[in-house]
Design an enzyme around this catalytic site. Structure first.
Site, mmCIF file in Angstrom:
data_model
loop_
_atom_site.group_PDB
_atom_site.id
_atom_site.type_symbol
_atom_site.label_atom_id
_atom_site.label_comp_id
_atom_site.label_asym_id
_atom_site.label_seq_id
_atom_site.Cartn_x
_atom_site.Cartn_y
_atom_site.Cartn_z
ATOM 1 N N SER A 23 1.561 -7.767 -0.793
ATOM 2 C CA SER A 23 2.351 -8.728 0.000
ATOM 3 C C SER A 23 1.636 -10.055 0.218
ATOM 4 O O SER A 23 2.237 -11.011 0.710
ATOM 5 C CB SER A 23 2.791 -8.116 1.322
ATOM 6 O OG SER A 23 1.711 -8.009 2.209
ATOM 7 N N SER A 24 0.368 -10.153 -0.179
ATOM 8 C CA SER A 24 -0.289 -11.467 -0.154
ATOM 9 C C SER A 24 0.370 -12.415 -1.155
ATOM 10 O O SER A 24 0.209 -13.627 -1.074
ATOM 11 C CB SER A 24 -1.780 -11.323 -0.473
ATOM 12 O OG SER A 24 -1.936 -10.575 -1.659
ATOM 13 N N THR B 177 0.823 -1.218 0.000
ATOM 14 C CA THR B 177 0.000 0.000 0.000
ATOM 15 C C THR B 177 0.850 1.258 0.000
ATOM 16 O O THR B 177 0.482 2.259 -0.615
ATOM 17 C CB THR B 177 -0.936 -0.006 1.241
ATOM 18 O OG1 THR B 177 -1.765 -1.159 1.150
ATOM 19 C CG2 THR B 177 -1.792 1.230 1.318
ATOM 20 N N THR C 228 1.577 -4.623 4.275
ATOM 21 C CA THR C 228 1.409 -4.965 5.688
ATOM 22 C C THR C 228 0.824 -6.359 5.897
ATOM 23 O O THR C 228 0.989 -6.945 6.968
ATOM 24 C CB THR C 228 0.486 -3.947 6.392
ATOM 25 O OG1 THR C 228 -0.768 -3.913 5.707
ATOM 26 C CG2 THR C 228 1.100 -2.565 6.400
ATOM 27 N N ASP C 229 0.156 -6.907 4.872
ATOM 28 C CA ASP C 229 -0.561 -8.179 5.086
ATOM 29 C C ASP C 229 0.379 -9.319 5.478
ATOM 30 O O ASP C 229 -0.008 -10.205 6.249
ATOM 31 C CB ASP C 229 -1.351 -8.571 3.826
ATOM 32 C CG ASP C 229 -2.518 -7.625 3.562
ATOM 33 O OD1 ASP C 229 -2.834 -6.800 4.438
ATOM 34 O OD2 ASP C 229 -3.111 -7.706 2.465
HETATM 35 N N1 ASP Z 1 -2.694 -5.590 0.597
HETATM 36 C C1 ASP Z 1 -1.596 -4.731 0.963
HETATM 37 C C2 ASP Z 1 -0.310 -5.533 0.986
HETATM 38 O O1 ASP Z 1 -0.095 -6.278 1.913
HETATM 39 C C3 ASP Z 1 -1.854 -4.092 2.271
HETATM 40 C C4 ASP Z 1 -0.809 -3.140 2.743
HETATM 41 O O2 ASP Z 1 0.245 -2.961 2.195
HETATM 42 O O3 ASP Z 1 -1.073 -2.496 3.766
HETATM 43 O O4 ASP Z 1 0.469 -5.432 0.088
#
Ligand code: ASP
Length: 297
Positions: free
Chosen positions: A51-52, A11, A84-85
């Site tokens: 990051s998933s 993100t 963050t994921d």
């Molecule tokens: N879906 C995003 C990721 O993990 C969420 C984030 O970066 O906060 O890449």
């Protein structure tokens, strides 16, 4: 002396596309230029991922990139911008093999770069400051003004800025670092238990190198699921029992076919304070390196 920023997407690097969906578009240089740091920074892009999709091959690549980058004595510390994921999982993967006194600091954002109140710039500025000034800490996550150790960390908010919390009441001791053998190719699924779960998910797994069981409570699953897991354990498949409860430690107390005490007697290992995702990284690292998984949990 430079802080090296390694950009992987997430993100923090995302902007909305024509349909309003967030996709990683910004480079590491653009992130650094917009964060207001006064430190000397060099930026490289190694991925543009949500990051998933940070699989074991990408984790191997990040471990290699960090290791190679630390050969450069002009690097004072490393920052990795990351979604963050799965940030807590990547942070632990790096921490388990990290021996250098210079820190690796992961950061990211809960709001995109084009949000009216983006949190990424302050997070990145703080992470750069942490990387420039800390020593001997191992791998850290700097987020929403806080700095956390990798081990025991988990994402506990879906949208709020302060997204990370430690599952343990105090920081956990870091085990001795192991050699970074490649993880890619290991098949270690996570299966979550539910009340009254049958054996079907476990029986449908096919060949696996290990299993993370995200159990209920202090580490229990239903009798039917427990009986299926017992068959894996009897075949010598390593099983680590984590919990879907966010805080506290897995402890094998209960009997019955799915009780932690029964699974533990058959050789299942408790994840301690590690989340299922972090336990998976610890088990993968142990299997790849040939050390006893117990030593990394
Ligand atoms: N879906 C995003 C990721 O993990 C969420 C984030 O970066 O906060 O890449």
């Amino acid at each position: 002396m430079n802080v090296l920023v390694i950009s992987t997407g997430g993100t923090i690097a995302s902007t909305a596309d024509a349909r309003g969906a967030l996709v990683p578009t910004l480079t590491g240089e653009e992130l650094v230029a917009g964060c207001g740091t006064t430190r000397k920074v060099r930026a490289v892009d190694v991925a543009h991922l949500d990051s998933s999709s940070m699989g074991l091959a990408e984790v191997d690549m990040l471990r290699r990139t960090v290791r190679k980058s630390l050969f450069d004595e002009d690097v004072t510390g490393i920052v990795i911008t990351h979604g963050t994921d799965s940030m807590a999982e990547t942070a632990l993967a790096l921490d388990l093999v990290h021996t250098d006194a210079r820190p690796v600091v992961l950061t990211g954002a809960m709001h995109s770069a084009d949000h009216p109140r983006p949190d990424g710039p302050a997070n990145l500025r703080g992470a750069i400051e942490t990387a420039a000034t800390q020593r001997g800490t191992g791998v850290l996550v700097h987020f929403a003004g806080g700095t956390f150790p990798a081990r025991g960390l988990m994402k506990t908010q879906t949208t709020a800025n302060d997204a990370f919390t430690l599952s343990s009441p105090s920081p956990l001791p870091r085990p001795m670092a192991v050699a970074p053998a490649p993880l890619d190719g290991l098949n270690i699924p996570i299966v979550r238990a539910w009340a009254g779960a049958d054996s079907s998910l476990i029986e449908a797994l096919g060949p696996v190198d290990g299993l993370i069981l995200e159990a209920l409570g202090s580490g229990n699953v239903s009798a039917a699921m427990g009986e299926a897991v017992a068959k894996l354990l009897r075949r010598g498949i390593p099983v680590v029992v984590a919990t879907s409860v966010p805080y506290g430690e897995v402890s094998f107390a209960y009997g019955g076919a799915g009780g932690g005490s029964t699974l533990g007697a058959l050789g299942a290992l408790p994840a301690g304070y590690l989340s299922a995702g972090q336990a998976r990284i610890a088990l993968a690292t142990a299997l790849a390196t040939g050390v006893n998984p117990r030593s990394l949990l």
